[in-house]
Motif scaffolding. Sequence first.
Motif, short mmCIF file in Angstrom:
data_model
loop_
_atom_site.label_atom_id
_atom_site.label_comp_id
_atom_site.label_asym_id
_atom_site.label_seq_id
_atom_site.Cartn_x
_atom_site.Cartn_y
_atom_site.Cartn_z
N UNK A 26 0.83 -1.21 0.00
CA UNK A 26 0.00 0.00 0.00
C UNK A 26 0.87 1.25 0.00
N UNK A 27 1.94 1.21 0.77
CA UNK A 27 2.87 2.35 0.80
C UNK A 27 3.55 2.53 -0.55
N UNK A 28 3.89 1.41 -1.19
CA UNK A 28 4.51 1.46 -2.52
C UNK A 28 3.55 2.07 -3.54
N UNK A 29 2.29 1.68 -3.47
CA UNK A 29 1.29 2.24 -4.38
C UNK A 29 1.22 3.76 -4.22
N UNK A 30 1.25 4.23 -2.99
CA UNK A 30 1.22 5.68 -2.75
C UNK A 30 2.43 6.37 -3.37
N UNK A 31 3.58 5.72 -3.29
CA UNK A 31 4.81 6.30 -3.88
C UNK A 31 4.68 6.45 -5.37
N UNK A 32 4.17 5.41 -6.05
CA UNK A 32 4.11 5.51 -7.51
C UNK A 32 2.96 6.42 -7.96
N UNK A 33 1.94 6.57 -7.12
CA UNK A 33 0.91 7.57 -7.41
C UNK A 33 1.50 8.97 -7.36
N UNK A 34 2.35 9.20 -6.36
CA UNK A 34 3.01 10.51 -6.24
C UNK A 34 3.89 10.81 -7.44
N UNK A 35 4.40 9.76 -8.09
CA UNK A 35 5.25 9.94 -9.27
C UNK A 35 4.45 10.09 -10.56
N UNK A 36 3.11 10.01 -10.46
CA UNK A 36 2.28 10.33 -11.62
C UNK A 36 1.47 9.21 -12.23
N UNK A 37 1.53 8.00 -11.66
CA UNK A 37 0.71 6.90 -12.19
C UNK A 37 -0.73 7.08 -11.74
N UNK A 38 -1.65 7.07 -12.69
CA UNK A 38 -3.06 7.33 -12.37
C UNK A 38 -4.00 6.19 -12.72
N UNK A 39 -3.56 5.24 -13.54
CA UNK A 39 -4.42 4.14 -13.98
C UNK A 39 -4.77 3.26 -12.78
N UNK A 40 -6.04 3.24 -12.43
CA UNK A 40 -6.47 2.52 -11.22
C UNK A 40 -6.24 1.02 -11.32
N UNK A 89 4.59 2.35 -15.14
CA UNK A 89 4.59 3.28 -16.27
C UNK A 89 4.42 2.54 -17.60
N UNK A 90 5.21 1.48 -17.80
CA UNK A 90 5.09 0.74 -19.06
C UNK A 90 3.69 0.17 -19.23
N UNK A 91 3.12 -0.34 -18.14
CA UNK A 91 1.77 -0.92 -18.21
C UNK A 91 0.74 0.16 -18.52
N UNK A 92 0.87 1.31 -17.87
CA UNK A 92 -0.06 2.42 -18.12
C UNK A 92 0.03 2.89 -19.57
N UNK A 93 1.25 3.02 -20.09
CA UNK A 93 1.44 3.47 -21.48
C UNK A 93 0.85 2.47 -22.48
N UNK A 94 0.78 1.21 -22.09
CA UNK A 94 0.27 0.16 -22.97
C UNK A 94 -1.25 0.24 -23.17
N UNK A 95 -1.94 0.90 -22.21
CA UNK A 95 -3.41 1.08 -22.30
C UNK A 95 -4.14 -0.24 -22.53
N UNK A 96 -3.90 -1.18 -21.62
CA UNK A 96 -4.46 -2.52 -21.76
C UNK A 96 -5.97 -2.52 -21.52
N UNK A 97 -6.68 -3.13 -22.46
CA UNK A 97 -8.11 -3.37 -22.30
C UNK A 97 -8.33 -4.83 -21.94
#
Length: 216
Positions: free
Chosen positions: A12-26, A71-79
């Motif tokens: 959970x703490x790690x998720x908060x860190x990467x959110x702070x770095x700009x990852x938004x894909x839920x 980041x790579x996963x978010x950029x991939x825009x997986x459906x």
Amino acid sequence: MVDSYKHKGQRLALVEKIKEKGITDEKVLEAIGKIPRHFFMDSAFEAHAYQDKPFSIGEGQTISQPYTVALQTELLEVNEGDKVLEVGTGSGYQAAVLMEVGAEVYTIEYNRILHNRSRHLLQSMAYQGRFFFGDGSKGLPSFAPYDKIIVTAGAPSLPKELIKQLKVGGILVIPVGDDRVQHMTRITKIDEKTIQKEDFGMCSFVKLRGEYGWKG
């Protein structure tokens, strides 16, 4: 393999860190929060599992930094149900994230030891990907075309074989550059002769090995 309350809290703490770095894909954030990253590392180094940094997994390879995976996963825009080719299974962590966000994953690894290790681990965790040993720089043409392709090693140039295996409208995410620093690159295939290229900043990956990667 034990996934304790402490591990879950660290995630959970790690998720908060990467959110702070700009990852938004839920979906991506949920996957990072769910998958026990310490399973993919030697138990002696468990204390490093939820730090936002890469870590050696042997064979001259690393498990990528969690932010980079996200980041790579978010950029991939997986459906949901997207057919995704992953070039470079490595530890298997990125493949697990892709499967958690709904991808049908075909993953190929150049190193036989890592291929066997990651396949056994992911299958023991009930992940249903398809695992291959071989030269991922050439893709997996027998299963093409793919909705999305992700490369988890630095390439000296864009492998044309991978672009060929991408559906029109599909996305390729790949680090491209020299053997030390690359640029995170997203390719969208507009039609059979046209691609759109986007640059998402500098990164550093191990070398992509194979015919269309680094030789030797």
